[in-house]
Write an enzyme that holds these catalytic residues in place. Structure first.
Site, PDB file in Angstrom:
ATOM      1  N   GLY A   1     -19.278 -23.031  -6.257  1.00 40.34           N
ATOM      2  CA  GLY A   1     -20.479 -22.800  -5.554  1.00 40.34           C
ATOM      3  C   GLY A   1     -20.379 -22.947  -3.973  1.00 40.34           C
ATOM      4  O   GLY A   1     -19.183 -22.353  -3.584  1.00 40.34           O
TER       5      GLY A   1
ATOM      6  N   SER B   1       5.470  -6.046  10.898  1.00 38.68           N
ATOM      7  CA  SER B   1       5.482  -7.538  11.005  1.00 38.68           C
ATOM      8  C   SER B   1       6.614  -7.999  11.605  1.00 38.68           C
ATOM      9  O   SER B   1       7.580  -7.459  11.426  1.00 38.68           O
ATOM     10  CB  SER B   1       5.291  -8.125   9.583  1.00 38.68           C
TER      11      SER B   1
ATOM     12  N   ALA C   1       0.270   7.917   9.706  1.00 41.32           N
ATOM     13  CA  ALA C   1       1.347   7.855   8.439  1.00 41.32           C
ATOM     14  C   ALA C   1       1.530   6.568   8.009  1.00 41.32           C
ATOM     15  O   ALA C   1       2.405   5.839   8.566  1.00 41.32           O
ATOM     16  CB  ALA C   1       2.846   8.528   8.639  1.00 41.32           C
ATOM     17  N   GLY C   2       0.774   5.891   7.044  1.00 46.13           N
ATOM     18  CA  GLY C   2       0.749   4.610   6.366  1.00 46.13           C
ATOM     19  C   GLY C   2       1.111   4.582   4.998  1.00 46.13           C
ATOM     20  O   GLY C   2       2.314   4.551   4.500  1.00 46.13           O
TER      21      GLY C   2
ATOM     22  N   GLU D   1      -4.719   2.219  -4.703  1.00 40.07           N
ATOM     23  CA  GLU D   1      -5.373   3.553  -4.986  1.00 40.07           C
ATOM     24  C   GLU D   1      -3.838   4.400  -5.057  1.00 40.07           C
ATOM     25  O   GLU D   1      -3.736   5.361  -6.175  1.00 40.07           O
ATOM     26  CB  GLU D   1      -6.083   3.987  -4.166  1.00 40.07           C
TER      27      GLU D   1
ATOM     28  N   ARG E   1       7.765  -5.587  -3.664  1.00 38.82           N
ATOM     29  CA  ARG E   1       6.662  -5.344  -4.818  1.00 38.82           C
ATOM     30  C   ARG E   1       6.716  -6.454  -5.961  1.00 38.82           C
ATOM     31  O   ARG E   1       5.673  -7.006  -6.248  1.00 38.82           O
ATOM     32  CB  ARG E   1       6.510  -4.220  -5.293  1.00 38.82           C
TER      33      ARG E   1
ATOM     34  N   GLU F   1       2.575  -2.611   1.364  1.00 39.11           N
ATOM     35  CA  GLU F   1       3.553  -2.182   0.283  1.00 39.11           C
ATOM     36  C   GLU F   1       2.880  -1.331  -0.563  1.00 39.11           C
ATOM     37  O   GLU F   1       3.149  -1.183  -1.656  1.00 39.11           O
ATOM     38  CB  GLU F   1       4.198  -3.421  -0.497  1.00 39.11           C
TER      39      GLU F   1
ATOM     40  N   ALA G   1      10.086  -0.935  10.848  1.00 40.38           N
ATOM     41  CA  ALA G   1       9.116  -0.171  11.277  1.00 40.38           C
ATOM     42  C   ALA G   1       8.880   1.208  10.456  1.00 40.38           C
ATOM     43  O   ALA G   1       9.951   1.996  10.892  1.00 40.38           O
ATOM     44  CB  ALA G   1       9.319  -0.074  12.997  1.00 40.38           C
TER      45      ALA G   1
ATOM     46  N   PRO H   1       0.528   5.563  13.344  1.00 39.14           N
ATOM     47  CA  PRO H   1      -0.949   5.722  13.555  1.00 39.14           C
ATOM     48  C   PRO H   1      -1.320   6.902  12.477  1.00 39.14           C
ATOM     49  O   PRO H   1      -2.370   6.730  11.675  1.00 39.14           O
ATOM     50  CB  PRO H   1      -1.236   6.085  14.999  1.00 39.14           C
TER      51      PRO H   1
END
Ligand SMILES: Cc1cc2nc3c(=O)[nH]c(=O)nc-3n(C[C@H](O)[C@H](O)[C@H](O)COP(=O)(O)OP(=O)(O)OC[C@H]3O[C@@H](n4cnc5c(N)ncnc54)[C@H](O)[C@@H]3O)c2cc1C
Length: 310
Positions: free
Chosen positions: A267, A87, A59-60, A295, A171, A291, A53, A57
């Site tokens: 298609g 998760s 700070a991501g 940007e 990563r 992760e 954890a 809300p």
């Protein structure tokens, strides 16, 4: 592990290869003798499940902005705050919770890691948040959550560096998942292009399709080499933060493109739920966020390179 994770990337069947290794690396770098026996050993044997954890809300992408607070109270620690997008916390035997122990120092010596056992009073899974790609994440409330001193993981205030170590491993794994996904999507694209005729010619004979194949093949080769290189350096104990950022960024964007080209070449069939492509597209879409969003990786890579050039 690059090969194992590439194979996991090829399948849309959800499977975690136990133990979930990013937390394994963080624990290996931080546990004391008692924590090794209680947490690391059963976890390494694949007997327990863990969560982490970090995000809040407010700070991501910028975890250093977290405000969940851990205060000393006698020999105990008391945690208060709110975590989100966590998760596996619903099934986890223990969760590594990152909290601020010294607001003045922040990420430079003021953030610590704690191990919180499932069922600890004051640690509440408040709600499930369904995510595309078959994920579920959870919001967690810490309300006067009291922990004995032994639940501090590593040194007080030094939680940020092992947390970064964990992110690096994840990563690299994600790059390998992307390699598996991109290879599968390219195989599907090529098979279809060799079978489907439109306007009297095979799709395989159209330059528009050929360029997708050529670009996919070239970029997949690059990703493979980037992964082998970084994995070798990681095994040799080198700092692969930069390579891990590049791989996460490059791999997720490569897989996004190749899966999209494969869907386009198929298609209407590419839009159905009969093919795995739509599941792969959702899965890789989510991977461009967790992760570290693309940007942020671009920003950090450029910032470091520009500093170096000064
Ligand atoms: C499926 C899933 C699982 C997750 N699991 C966990 C977990 O187990 N534990 C946990 O702690 N967290 C978890 N997360 C949270 C994840 O790490 C964060 O969502 C991620 O770091 C982004 O944070 P945010 O959502 O707050 O976006 P924000 O920080 O608000 O950023 C939003 C957008 O702003 C842009 N942006 C931000 N900063 C910059 C910048 N410097 N330059 C340019 N653009 C920028 C980017 O486009 C970014 O996508 C999970 C997320 C998902 C989707």
């Amino acid at each position: 592990m690059v090969g194992v994770n590439e194979a996991l990337g090829r399948t849309v069947t959800p499977f975690t290869f136990p133990p979930d290794s990013p937390n394994l690396h963080m624990l290996q770098a931080t546990v004391n003798d008692a924590q090794r026996v209680k947490y690391l050993e059963p976890y390494a044997r694949g007997e327990t499940i863990s969560a982490i954890a970090i995000s809040e809300p407010g700070a991501g992408a910028d975890p250093a902005a977290m405000i969940t607070r851990a205060r000393r109270d006698g020999d105990d620690w008391v945690l208060d705050g709110r975590k989100i997008w966590v998760s596996k916390v619903d099934e986890a035997d223990f969760t590594v919770v990152m909290a601020v122990t010294d607001p003045a120092r922040g990420a430079r010596g003021g953030i610590s890691a704690f191990v919180v056992d499932r069922g600890t009073p004051g640690f509440e899974v408040a709600r499930a948040i369904p995510i595309i790609g078959g994920h579920t994440t959870y919001e967690v409330v810490l309300d006067n959550c009291r922990l004995p001193a032994g639940q501090l993981l590593g040194a007080e205030g030094q939680g940020f560096a092992p947390m970064q170590l964990r992110l690096i491993v994840r990563r690299l794994q994600m790059g390998a998942w992307c390699l598996g996904m991109a290879r599968r999507a390219l195989t599907m694209l090529c098979q279809h292009a060799n079978e489907r005729t439109t306007f009297g010619a095979l799709l395989a004979d159209r330059q528009a399709i050929q360029w997708w194949v050529a670009d996919a093949e070239t970029r997949i080769h690059c990703l493979q080499l980037m992964l082998w290189h970084a994995a070798c350096r990681q095994d040799a104990g080198a700092d692969v933060r930069t390579e891990a950022s590049m791989i996460k960024l490059y791999g997720t964007e490569l897989a996004t493109d190749v899966i999209d080209w494969a869907m386009q070449a198929h298609g209407a069939m590419g839009m159905t739920k009969e093919l795995p492509l739509q599941l792969m597209a959702q899965r890789v879409r989510v991977m461009r966020i967790y992760e570290g969003p693309s940007e942020v990786h671009r920003w950090v890579l450029a910032r470091n390179r520009l500093r170096e050039a000064k």
